[in-house]
Motif scaffolding. Sequence first.
Motif, PDB file in Angstrom:
ATOM      1  N   LEU A 343      12.530  -9.929  -4.244  1.00 15.85           N
ATOM      2  CA  LEU A 343      11.039  -9.836  -3.161  1.00 15.85           C
ATOM      3  C   LEU A 343      11.149  -8.593  -2.758  1.00 15.85           C
ATOM      4  O   LEU A 343      11.690  -7.844  -2.036  1.00 15.85           O
ATOM      5  CB  LEU A 343      11.139 -11.319  -1.981  1.00 15.85           C
ATOM      6  CG  LEU A 343      11.023 -12.459  -3.606  1.00 15.85           C
ATOM      7  CD1 LEU A 343      11.182 -13.035  -2.455  1.00 15.85           C
ATOM      8  CD2 LEU A 343       9.934 -12.707  -3.695  1.00 15.85           C
ATOM      9  N   SER A 344       9.595  -7.818  -2.620  1.00 14.48           N
ATOM     10  CA  SER A 344       9.505  -6.991  -1.545  1.00 14.48           C
ATOM     11  C   SER A 344       9.869  -6.767  -0.379  1.00 14.48           C
ATOM     12  O   SER A 344       9.491  -8.346   0.487  1.00 14.48           O
ATOM     13  CB  SER A 344       7.812  -6.441  -2.278  1.00 14.48           C
ATOM     14  OG  SER A 344       7.660  -5.596  -1.538  1.00 14.48           O
ATOM     15  N   SER A 345       9.683  -5.975   0.369  1.00 16.46           N
ATOM     16  CA  SER A 345      10.792  -5.702   1.965  1.00 16.46           C
ATOM     17  C   SER A 345       9.392  -6.072   2.704  1.00 16.46           C
ATOM     18  O   SER A 345       9.006  -5.921   3.736  1.00 16.46           O
ATOM     19  CB  SER A 345      11.377  -4.931   2.019  1.00 16.46           C
ATOM     20  OG  SER A 345      10.666  -4.007   1.509  1.00 16.46           O
ATOM     21  N   LEU A 346       8.461  -5.523   1.918  1.00 15.34           N
ATOM     22  CA  LEU A 346       7.250  -5.330   2.618  1.00 15.34           C
ATOM     23  C   LEU A 346       6.424  -7.147   3.136  1.00 15.34           C
ATOM     24  O   LEU A 346       5.701  -6.973   3.422  1.00 15.34           O
ATOM     25  CB  LEU A 346       5.808  -4.675   2.129  1.00 15.34           C
ATOM     26  CG  LEU A 346       5.580  -3.153   1.561  1.00 15.34           C
ATOM     27  CD1 LEU A 346       4.985  -3.439   0.935  1.00 15.34           C
ATOM     28  CD2 LEU A 346       6.103  -2.662   2.608  1.00 15.34           C
ATOM     29  N   ILE A 347       7.110  -8.038   2.419  1.00 17.02           N
ATOM     30  CA  ILE A 347       6.823  -8.868   2.511  1.00 17.02           C
ATOM     31  C   ILE A 347       7.417 -10.227   3.591  1.00 17.02           C
ATOM     32  O   ILE A 347       8.240  -9.689   4.432  1.00 17.02           O
ATOM     33  CB  ILE A 347       7.132 -10.333   1.767  1.00 17.02           C
ATOM     34  CG1 ILE A 347       6.123 -10.087   0.046  1.00 17.02           C
ATOM     35  CG2 ILE A 347       6.943 -11.735   1.717  1.00 17.02           C
ATOM     36  CD1 ILE A 347       6.918 -11.038  -1.142  1.00 17.02           C
ATOM     37  N   PRO A 348       6.318 -10.485   5.379  1.00 21.18           N
ATOM     38  CA  PRO A 348       6.762 -10.658   5.912  1.00 21.18           C
ATOM     39  C   PRO A 348       7.869 -11.929   6.114  1.00 21.18           C
ATOM     40  O   PRO A 348       7.683 -12.431   5.738  1.00 21.18           O
ATOM     41  CB  PRO A 348       5.548 -11.361   7.376  1.00 21.18           C
ATOM     42  CG  PRO A 348       4.224 -10.090   6.919  1.00 21.18           C
ATOM     43  CD  PRO A 348       4.977 -10.136   4.437  1.00 21.18           C
ATOM     44  N   ARG A 349       9.178 -11.909   6.920  1.00 25.18           N
ATOM     45  CA  ARG A 349      10.192 -12.247   7.278  1.00 25.18           C
ATOM     46  C   ARG A 349       9.569 -13.155   8.372  1.00 25.18           C
ATOM     47  O   ARG A 349       9.693 -12.419   9.461  1.00 25.18           O
ATOM     48  CB  ARG A 349      11.731 -12.172   6.704  1.00 25.18           C
ATOM     49  CG  ARG A 349      11.982 -12.053   5.421  1.00 25.18           C
ATOM     50  CD  ARG A 349      10.872 -11.481   4.438  1.00 25.18           C
ATOM     51  NE  ARG A 349      12.304 -11.363   3.462  1.00 25.18           N
ATOM     52  CZ  ARG A 349      11.784 -10.141   1.979  1.00 25.18           C
ATOM     53  NH1 ARG A 349      10.271  -9.489   2.267  1.00 25.18           N
ATOM     54  NH2 ARG A 349      12.650  -9.932   1.149  1.00 25.18           N
ATOM     55  N   THR A 350      10.071 -14.670   8.072  1.00 22.83           N
ATOM     56  CA  THR A 350       9.588 -14.924   9.679  1.00 22.83           C
ATOM     57  C   THR A 350      10.385 -16.344   9.715  1.00 22.83           C
ATOM     58  O   THR A 350      11.022 -16.846   8.766  1.00 22.83           O
ATOM     59  CB  THR A 350       8.037 -16.244   9.888  1.00 22.83           C
ATOM     60  OG1 THR A 350       7.285 -14.743   9.696  1.00 22.83           O
ATOM     61  CG2 THR A 350       7.485 -16.473  11.088  1.00 22.83           C
ATOM     62  N   ARG A 351      11.632 -16.178  11.407  1.00 24.13           N
ATOM     63  CA  ARG A 351      12.411 -17.117  11.120  1.00 24.13           C
ATOM     64  C   ARG A 351      11.599 -18.425  11.678  1.00 24.13           C
ATOM     65  O   ARG A 351      10.925 -18.229  12.027  1.00 24.13           O
ATOM     66  CB  ARG A 351      13.486 -16.542  12.245  1.00 24.13           C
ATOM     67  CG  ARG A 351      14.590 -14.975  12.186  1.00 24.13           C
ATOM     68  CD  ARG A 351      15.266 -15.134  13.244  1.00 24.13           C
ATOM     69  NE  ARG A 351      15.616 -15.782  14.008  1.00 24.13           N
ATOM     70  CZ  ARG A 351      16.837 -15.496  15.233  1.00 24.13           C
ATOM     71  NH1 ARG A 351      16.408 -13.976  14.761  1.00 24.13           N
ATOM     72  NH2 ARG A 351      16.926 -16.477  15.769  1.00 24.13           N
ATOM     73  N   ILE A 352      12.244 -19.768  11.769  1.00 20.97           N
ATOM     74  CA  ILE A 352      11.833 -20.952  11.912  1.00 20.97           C
ATOM     75  C   ILE A 352      12.690 -21.592  12.301  1.00 20.97           C
ATOM     76  O   ILE A 352      14.021 -21.863  12.125  1.00 20.97           O
ATOM     77  CB  ILE A 352      11.048 -21.562  10.510  1.00 20.97           C
ATOM     78  CG1 ILE A 352      12.033 -22.381   9.691  1.00 20.97           C
ATOM     79  CG2 ILE A 352       9.574 -20.547  10.485  1.00 20.97           C
ATOM     80  CD1 ILE A 352      11.151 -23.031   8.667  1.00 20.97           C
ATOM     81  N   ASP A 353      12.550 -22.491  12.990  1.00 23.90           N
ATOM     82  CA  ASP A 353      13.432 -23.319  13.371  1.00 23.90           C
ATOM     83  C   ASP A 353      14.918 -23.166  14.064  1.00 23.90           C
ATOM     84  O   ASP A 353      15.614 -23.474  14.056  1.00 23.90           O
ATOM     85  CB  ASP A 353      13.863 -24.724  12.716  1.00 23.90           C
ATOM     86  CG  ASP A 353      14.776 -24.100  10.635  1.00 23.90           C
ATOM     87  OD1 ASP A 353      14.873 -23.187  11.330  1.00 23.90           O
ATOM     88  OD2 ASP A 353      14.434 -24.726  10.454  1.00 23.90           O
TER      89      ASP A 353
END
Length: 353
Positions: A343-353
């Motif tokens: 998966l592209s590193s350009l896709i935002p990663r968002t932490r949840i819980d």
Amino acid sequence: MDASVLISTAALRHNVRLVRDRIAPAELMAVVKDDAYGHGLDSVLAVLLDEGVTRFGALDLPGALRVRHQAPDSMVFAWVFDRGDDLSEALQQQIDIGVTDVPVLERVAAAAAVAGTPPARIHLKLDTGLHRAGVLAGDWERFVNLAAELQRSGRVVVSGLWTHLAEESHDDDSRSIAEYREGLAIAEAHGIRAATRHIAASAAAYAREDARFDVVRVGAFLYGIAPGGGVGPEDLGLRPVMTLRAPIRHIRRAGERTLAAVGIGGASGILADAAGAVSVALAGSRYPVVAVEPTLLLIDVSGADATVGDTVTLFGDGSAGEPTLQNWADGMGTIGEEVVTRLSSLIPRTRID
């Protein structure tokens, strides 16, 4: 880019604690290669450090230096580097380096002499059957003798002795463990008593107490990624950490079918093999993937009440009926880490819980 990756910190914490309980009293080396298996290194490291993890496996030198920046007091281990890599910064940052043959050993020792740093911290690798780098048993004594000489000269410190298990069969791994123990005895006879002995990765660490030694290298299991072959995360008590989502960009008729174009495609790392092999979730129901284009994923939503802007879940933890990463991997005949690390590193990663 419309796609988003959600990272469940609760699932990650659960997996870390589960693995630690399983491998005790051995210590955990959390493997964070490939941008923490595509989950986003910075976010994952923050959680692991908060959980008290102090050992990290970073695969290559650039990754190891990224880890060192965020974890200045931790042991950071790298075991793959190119001939053109500059070792001086890694030595200055006290990165533990996996040494797999005599030329690498000599190169690291020479770099340590030039850099004027403390002795290079090295882990000597014995090849016990996987044949993924390492010194064969017949050459091991000469190798450790050279390492002992360099250690006496003050250029290196042998801080680890390691190998990789092939994990092809119980008997093969038993032979590898016995060969590794013989290698430890030879090293000790030459004055090398490394504090860190490590042989097992995720699957072997779970399955075999006799493979744990001082430290185990666990990567995929921390992220809730199972080995496949009929074994899913739930069979191991693990929780998938990643959810991948993207919105519907447009909808069109194609003969008797209604196709929705989802805002993620091959250029973002979706494997072409997904077409005809996996499904996605929309409003609690699953719909098949029919094509993977460079920037779009086409899904058949015939009969669905789908509209532009609706969120499609490609995979998640399965709690809302969506496919899991294991479903995707099994459908395409691959393993989970192959899906997420692309998966592209350009896709935002968002932490949840």
